[in-house]
Design an enzyme around this catalytic site. Sequence first.
Site, PDB file in Angstrom:
ATOM      1  N   GLU A 152       0.828  -1.210   0.000  1.00 38.23           N
ATOM      2  CA  GLU A 152       0.000   0.000   0.000  1.00 38.23           C
ATOM      3  C   GLU A 152       0.860   1.257   0.000  1.00 38.23           C
ATOM      4  OE1 GLU A 152      -2.062  -2.944   2.908  1.00 38.23           O
ATOM      5  OE2 GLU A 152      -0.056  -2.588   2.087  1.00 38.23           O
ATOM      6  N   TRP A 164      17.645 -39.598 -15.572  1.00 42.04           N
ATOM      7  CA  TRP A 164      16.631 -38.756 -14.958  1.00 42.04           C
ATOM      8  C   TRP A 164      15.281 -39.433 -15.133  1.00 42.04           C
ATOM      9  CZ3 TRP A 164      18.287 -34.947 -12.012  1.00 42.04           C
ATOM     10  CH2 TRP A 164      19.522 -34.360 -12.295  1.00 42.04           C
ATOM     11  N   ARG A 224      11.539 -24.422  -6.146  1.00 40.19           N
ATOM     12  CA  ARG A 224      12.533 -24.205  -5.096  1.00 40.19           C
ATOM     13  C   ARG A 224      12.746 -22.712  -4.823  1.00 40.19           C
ATOM     14  NH1 ARG A 224      17.241 -28.362  -7.201  1.00 40.19           N
ATOM     15  NH2 ARG A 224      16.255 -30.324  -6.550  1.00 40.19           N
ATOM     16  N   THR A 280      19.432 -39.668   0.225  1.00 35.60           N
ATOM     17  CA  THR A 280      19.355 -38.970  -1.059  1.00 35.60           C
ATOM     18  C   THR A 280      20.655 -38.231  -1.355  1.00 35.60           C
ATOM     19  OG1 THR A 280      16.951 -38.724  -0.990  1.00 35.60           O
ATOM     20  CG2 THR A 280      18.154 -37.130  -2.310  1.00 35.60           C
ATOM     21  N   ASP A 298      22.542 -39.390  -4.663  1.00 39.17           N
ATOM     22  CA  ASP A 298      22.420 -38.502  -5.821  1.00 39.17           C
ATOM     23  C   ASP A 298      23.337 -37.286  -5.775  1.00 39.17           C
ATOM     24  OD1 ASP A 298      20.380 -40.212  -6.604  1.00 39.17           O
ATOM     25  OD2 ASP A 298      18.788 -38.944  -5.800  1.00 39.17           O
ATOM     26  N   GLU A 308      11.702 -33.209  -0.757  1.00 41.29           N
ATOM     27  CA  GLU A 308      12.059 -33.858  -2.024  1.00 41.29           C
ATOM     28  C   GLU A 308      12.502 -35.317  -1.864  1.00 41.29           C
ATOM     29  OE1 GLU A 308      13.945 -32.015  -5.227  1.00 41.29           O
ATOM     30  OE2 GLU A 308      13.587 -29.973  -4.556  1.00 41.29           O
ATOM     31  N   LEU A 360       9.816 -39.332   2.647  1.00 42.21           N
ATOM     32  CA  LEU A 360       8.452 -39.130   2.159  1.00 42.21           C
ATOM     33  C   LEU A 360       7.476 -40.013   2.932  1.00 42.21           C
ATOM     34  CD1 LEU A 360       9.304 -39.035  -1.632  1.00 42.21           C
ATOM     35  CD2 LEU A 360       8.370 -37.132  -0.311  1.00 42.21           C
TER      36      LEU A 360
END
Length: 334
Positions: A53, A171, A185, A197, A201, A266, A272
């Site tokens: 504002e 992938w 992200r 992970t 990876d 992720e 998960l």
Amino acid sequence: MTLDERLMALALDEAARAKGRTHPNPAVGAVIVKAGKVIAKGFHEKAGSPHAEVMALAKAKGRAKGATLYTTLEPCDHQGKTPPCCDAILKAGIKRVVFASSDPNPLVDGKGIARLERAKVKVTRHVLKERADELNRPFFKFMRTGLPYVTLKVAVTLDGKLATSTGDSEWVSGEQSRLRVHALRSEVDAVLVGAGTVIADDPQLTARIEGAKNPVRVVLDGGRRVPVGARVLDGQARTVVIDAPSAPKAVLQRLAREGLLHVLIEGGANVLQQFLEARLFDELWVFVAPKMVGAEGITWSGSLKIEQMAEAVAVSLRDVERIGGDVLLRYSPG
């Protein structure tokens, strides 16, 4: 759409310009209209900077007397890092205020509106409220529950696998889907994965888009297994390693204390699984790729050990989007 709705849509477009960049504040946009003409627009750029504002009023340069102000969130009337918006609104001579979302922050919640109405400013409430609420769902959840908003994100094959039987996942999804994840992200406050992970990876977990901000990287590592040379420790963004085993809710409470209001989970499958079992998620993004790897592949939801269909984790489909050769399915808890 009514005239008020069309003008509020402009204010929402302004607010969207700062989505993911106002941490820990909500994204807010404002538009000033006089004699049927838009004379100024503004949005809240980041915490500590003027509110939407005030930004719009500054751009109006004294022409706002008798005008209508459209704002996506009800104006505040308290001193924070910046002065109360109501002071600027009243000083400028605004005669009508139209807002979309109510603010659950107890410092705001109705107080600004009450002050404006005492000053004989006409107030119209909740124009395009659902669209405005959607823009700031993490902020609203945090204010109401004290916990971050949680988005689970997975990329899976058509037969529901996170990786092959050997753990290869590079992938699963296509390039356009991966770019979409980088954009996501850039909008969240933190990205969370497990140590498994990181070891498998070696992800960076950054938003590799020009001009994007990087989220805080959070790694759950109860066994202190993360290698010293892991890319999540490369200094490109802040990294928090939680090395004590914790229930998901305790993890979220810790992140909330650090002001992280939107957390993107992720993976991998074990992490998960924990959030699914605890029902501690607010939305689920599933990127489905047109590939199949067979029953030996790794299931993304882990081992939920559900024996009766009535006990299944239920979700409700929000929307479907085609991204290149993939399909993005977005769900809410069912």
